[in-house]
Design a protein around this motif. Structure first.
Motif, mmCIF file in Angstrom:
data_model
loop_
_atom_site.group_PDB
_atom_site.id
_atom_site.type_symbol
_atom_site.label_atom_id
_atom_site.label_comp_id
_atom_site.label_asym_id
_atom_site.label_seq_id
_atom_site.Cartn_x
_atom_site.Cartn_y
_atom_site.Cartn_z
ATOM 1 N N MET A 1 -4.715 4.380 8.374
ATOM 2 C CA MET A 1 -5.309 5.285 7.391
ATOM 3 C C MET A 1 -5.522 6.669 7.984
ATOM 4 O O MET A 1 -5.234 7.688 7.346
ATOM 5 C CB MET A 1 -6.647 4.718 6.901
ATOM 6 C CG MET A 1 -6.531 3.544 5.969
ATOM 7 S SD MET A 1 -8.061 3.205 5.056
ATOM 8 C CE MET A 1 -9.195 2.877 6.402
ATOM 9 N N LEU A 2 -6.032 6.716 9.208
ATOM 10 C CA LEU A 2 -6.315 7.997 9.844
ATOM 11 C C LEU A 2 -5.049 8.830 9.984
ATOM 12 O O LEU A 2 -5.042 10.029 9.651
ATOM 13 C CB LEU A 2 -6.960 7.764 11.216
ATOM 14 C CG LEU A 2 -7.322 9.019 12.001
ATOM 15 C CD1 LEU A 2 -8.433 9.799 11.304
ATOM 16 C CD2 LEU A 2 -7.737 8.667 13.431
ATOM 17 N N TRP A 3 -3.992 8.216 10.470
ATOM 18 C CA TRP A 3 -2.734 8.951 10.652
ATOM 19 C C TRP A 3 -2.171 9.398 9.311
ATOM 20 O O TRP A 3 -1.590 10.478 9.213
ATOM 21 C CB TRP A 3 -1.728 8.086 11.406
ATOM 22 C CG TRP A 3 -2.098 7.861 12.840
ATOM 23 C CD1 TRP A 3 -2.861 8.702 13.631
ATOM 24 C CD2 TRP A 3 -1.757 6.749 13.649
ATOM 25 N NE1 TRP A 3 -3.010 8.161 14.883
ATOM 26 C CE2 TRP A 3 -2.344 6.968 14.938
ATOM 27 C CE3 TRP A 3 -1.035 5.585 13.446
ATOM 28 C CZ2 TRP A 3 -2.203 6.065 15.985
ATOM 29 C CZ3 TRP A 3 -0.893 4.685 14.491
ATOM 30 C CH2 TRP A 3 -1.465 4.924 15.734
ATOM 31 N N TYR A 4 -2.307 8.575 8.289
ATOM 32 C CA TYR A 4 -1.810 8.961 6.967
ATOM 33 C C TYR A 4 -2.578 10.182 6.451
ATOM 34 O O TYR A 4 -1.976 11.150 5.962
ATOM 35 C CB TYR A 4 -1.934 7.796 5.996
ATOM 36 C CG TYR A 4 -1.569 8.170 4.578
ATOM 37 C CD1 TYR A 4 -0.251 8.477 4.235
ATOM 38 C CD2 TYR A 4 -2.544 8.249 3.586
ATOM 39 C CE1 TYR A 4 0.084 8.852 2.936
ATOM 40 C CE2 TYR A 4 -2.218 8.613 2.293
ATOM 41 C CZ TYR A 4 -0.901 8.911 1.972
ATOM 42 O OH TYR A 4 -0.575 9.288 0.692
ATOM 43 N N TRP A 5 -3.901 10.135 6.542
ATOM 44 C CA TRP A 5 -4.707 11.273 6.095
ATOM 45 C C TRP A 5 -4.330 12.548 6.843
ATOM 46 O O TRP A 5 -4.179 13.607 6.241
ATOM 47 C CB TRP A 5 -6.187 10.967 6.313
ATOM 48 C CG TRP A 5 -6.743 9.928 5.402
ATOM 49 C CD1 TRP A 5 -6.282 9.592 4.162
ATOM 50 C CD2 TRP A 5 -7.866 9.079 5.653
ATOM 51 N NE1 TRP A 5 -7.045 8.595 3.625
ATOM 52 C CE2 TRP A 5 -8.031 8.260 4.505
ATOM 53 C CE3 TRP A 5 -8.750 8.931 6.718
ATOM 54 C CZ2 TRP A 5 -9.044 7.307 4.409
ATOM 55 C CZ3 TRP A 5 -9.762 7.981 6.634
ATOM 56 C CH2 TRP A 5 -9.901 7.180 5.487
ATOM 57 N N ALA B 1 0.829 -1.204 0.000
ATOM 58 C CA ALA B 1 0.000 0.000 0.000
ATOM 59 C C ALA B 1 0.863 1.252 0.000
ATOM 60 O O ALA B 1 0.572 2.233 -0.708
ATOM 61 C CB ALA B 1 -0.925 -0.013 1.215
ATOM 62 N N ALA B 2 1.941 1.241 0.790
ATOM 63 C CA ALA B 2 2.828 2.405 0.863
ATOM 64 C C ALA B 2 3.526 2.650 -0.466
ATOM 65 O O ALA B 2 3.687 3.803 -0.902
ATOM 66 C CB ALA B 2 3.859 2.200 1.976
ATOM 67 N N VAL B 3 3.952 1.579 -1.127
ATOM 68 C CA VAL B 3 4.593 1.712 -2.435
ATOM 69 C C VAL B 3 3.645 2.380 -3.424
ATOM 70 O O VAL B 3 4.039 3.270 -4.193
ATOM 71 C CB VAL B 3 5.050 0.337 -2.955
ATOM 72 C CG1 VAL B 3 5.435 0.413 -4.431
ATOM 73 C CG2 VAL B 3 6.232 -0.169 -2.133
ATOM 74 N N GLY C 1 2.917 5.186 -6.933
ATOM 75 C CA GLY C 1 1.851 4.802 -7.846
ATOM 76 C C GLY C 1 1.319 5.976 -8.654
ATOM 77 O O GLY C 1 1.726 7.129 -8.464
ATOM 78 N N VAL C 2 0.424 5.670 -9.583
ATOM 79 C CA VAL C 2 -0.221 6.701 -10.393
ATOM 80 C C VAL C 2 -1.317 7.345 -9.549
ATOM 81 O O VAL C 2 -2.346 6.738 -9.281
ATOM 82 C CB VAL C 2 -0.824 6.098 -11.678
ATOM 83 C CG1 VAL C 2 -1.506 7.184 -12.500
ATOM 84 C CG2 VAL C 2 0.248 5.385 -12.494
ATOM 85 N N HIS C 3 -1.109 8.569 -9.120
ATOM 86 C CA HIS C 3 -2.038 9.232 -8.221
ATOM 87 C C HIS C 3 -3.257 9.765 -8.974
ATOM 88 O O HIS C 3 -3.171 10.206 -10.115
ATOM 89 C CB HIS C 3 -1.335 10.362 -7.467
ATOM 90 C CG HIS C 3 -0.323 9.864 -6.495
ATOM 91 N ND1 HIS C 3 0.500 10.698 -5.775
ATOM 92 C CD2 HIS C 3 0.003 8.605 -6.116
ATOM 93 C CE1 HIS C 3 1.297 9.983 -4.995
ATOM 94 N NE2 HIS C 3 1.013 8.714 -5.190
ATOM 95 N N THR C 4 -4.379 9.741 -8.295
ATOM 96 C CA THR C 4 -5.630 10.206 -8.892
ATOM 97 C C THR C 4 -5.869 11.686 -8.632
ATOM 98 O O THR C 4 -6.780 12.275 -9.217
ATOM 99 C CB THR C 4 -6.815 9.408 -8.326
ATOM 100 O OG1 THR C 4 -6.956 9.709 -6.924
ATOM 101 C CG2 THR C 4 -6.600 7.914 -8.500
ATOM 102 N N GLY C 5 -5.098 12.272 -7.723
ATOM 103 C CA GLY C 5 -5.341 13.657 -7.336
ATOM 104 C C GLY C 5 -6.325 13.783 -6.185
ATOM 105 O O GLY C 5 -6.599 14.893 -5.726
ATOM 106 N N ARG C 6 -6.857 12.669 -5.727
ATOM 107 C CA ARG C 6 -7.788 12.646 -4.596
ATOM 108 C C ARG C 6 -7.208 11.740 -3.518
ATOM 109 O O ARG C 6 -7.049 10.535 -3.737
ATOM 110 C CB ARG C 6 -9.168 12.161 -5.025
ATOM 111 C CG ARG C 6 -9.884 13.097 -5.986
ATOM 112 C CD ARG C 6 -11.208 12.498 -6.444
ATOM 113 N NE ARG C 6 -11.962 13.441 -7.267
ATOM 114 C CZ ARG C 6 -11.777 13.611 -8.573
ATOM 115 N NH1 ARG C 6 -10.834 12.892 -9.202
ATOM 116 N NH2 ARG C 6 -12.501 14.472 -9.245
ATOM 117 N N LEU C 7 -6.921 12.310 -2.365
ATOM 118 C CA LEU C 7 -6.273 11.564 -1.293
ATOM 119 C C LEU C 7 -7.091 10.355 -0.877
ATOM 120 O O LEU C 7 -6.546 9.258 -0.663
ATOM 121 C CB LEU C 7 -6.034 12.492 -0.096
ATOM 122 C CG LEU C 7 -5.370 11.868 1.138
ATOM 123 C CD1 LEU C 7 -3.991 11.322 0.784
ATOM 124 C CD2 LEU C 7 -5.279 12.902 2.265
#
Length: 293
Positions: free
Chosen positions: A77-81, A25-27, A32-38
């Motif tokens: 997920m929460l901490w990443y956001w 997931a981290a990779v 990865g190809v980002h969508t522009g939406r977190l």
């Protein structure tokens, strides 16, 4: 293969599976190809991590590899956001407190009850057997992907709370905190009471003591209440989005009332006919004083 594994080795394997899953997931999130939406990038990463766990489940013939994923991933997920948003509000700390305590409680309960990978949640073989030739799809979708998507939907209010700057509805945030902490406390008390009962129960005896005398499933009621608290955090931050911020909690309610509880009660009646007396007397879900016999 899993039949020969003890608890310590089983926990080590599950830990390896989760480390690999989070690494994948981290990779994706980094390269990865980002969508522009977190939120969408995180959803894709979450699904990729779930697929890694699924591979381990199939390799060892045991879908209970997935069981702890439910409680391990949400705080990550929460901490990443939060780290990506830079928002610094009191509500971020409060929702983090609720989520972390919930995750610790649920993961600890899983660790306490987990005998090893020689054991599998009784529902999984039933799902696969009923699916017949479609068992691979049912294992992937029903046992792994649907719970991942449901938890992600339940976490979206937390995403809103930690990524949107600005003030919130203070009193509603306070209510959300109280509801969340009370939910975790309720689940913890229900767990402890059930573990004590299991350690001393007689053959065929049904649990109807303590919180379990007021609700046949106080643990599920506490779990639902936790997701309600997250929804309240989100609504306090973005009141105009209340309609979709509540969908995750409603999905949890539907799963408990339409799936988990009916299956649990059918199995309980098959194994302990005396459980019918508990059904006649004790509330199904919402705690309340028991009916008189």
């Amino acid at each position: 293969m899993a039949a020969t594994l003890g608890k310590a080795r089983s926990l080590a394997l599950v830990t390896v599976a989760y480390v690999v899953a989070v690494a994948v997931a981290a990779v994706w999130l980094i390269w990865g190809v980002h969508t522009g939406r977190l939120w969408l990038d995180t959803l894709i990463a979450d699904v990729l991590a779930t697929l890694v766990v699924f591979v381990f489940s199939r390799a060892y013939g045991n879908s209970s590899f997935y069981d702890a994923y439910w409680s391990v991933v949400p705080p990550v997920m929460l901490w990443y956001w939060w780290s990506q948003s830079g928002v610094q509000q009191l509500r971020c700390w409060l929702i983090s407190l609720v989520v972390v305590l919930w995750a610790i409680r649920l993961t600890a309960n899983w660790l306490y009850s987990f005998p090893g990978l020689h054991h599998e949640d009784w529902r999984y073989p039933m799902f696969r057997e009923r699916a017949g030739r479609w068992e691979f799809i049912v294992d992937l979708v029903t046992i792994h992907l649907i719970p991942t998507l449901l938890v992600f939907a339940g976490m979206l209010p937390a995403y809103v709370a930690v990524t949107r700057p600005g003030a919130d509805i203070g009193w509603l945030t306070a209510v959300a905190t109280v509801v969340g902490l009370a939910a975790v406390a309720l689940e913890l008390a229900a767990d402890v009471q059930m573990h004590r009962f299991v350690a001393t129960k007689a053959a065929g005896e049904a649990m109807d003591r303590g919180l379990w005398a007021w609700s046949r499933h106080p643990n599920y009621f506490g779990e639902f209440s936790f997701w309600v608290s997250l929804a309240l955090f989100g609504v306090a931050t973005a009141p105009a989005d209340a309609w979709w911020l509540s969908l995750g909690a409603l999905g949890m309610l539907g799963m408990f009332l339409g799936g988990s509880i009916p299956m649990m009660e059918t199995r309980s009646l098959e194994r302990r006919p005396e459980y019918q007396a508990v059904i006649d007397r004790v509330s199904r879900f919402v705690p309340r004083p028991p009916r008189r016999a």
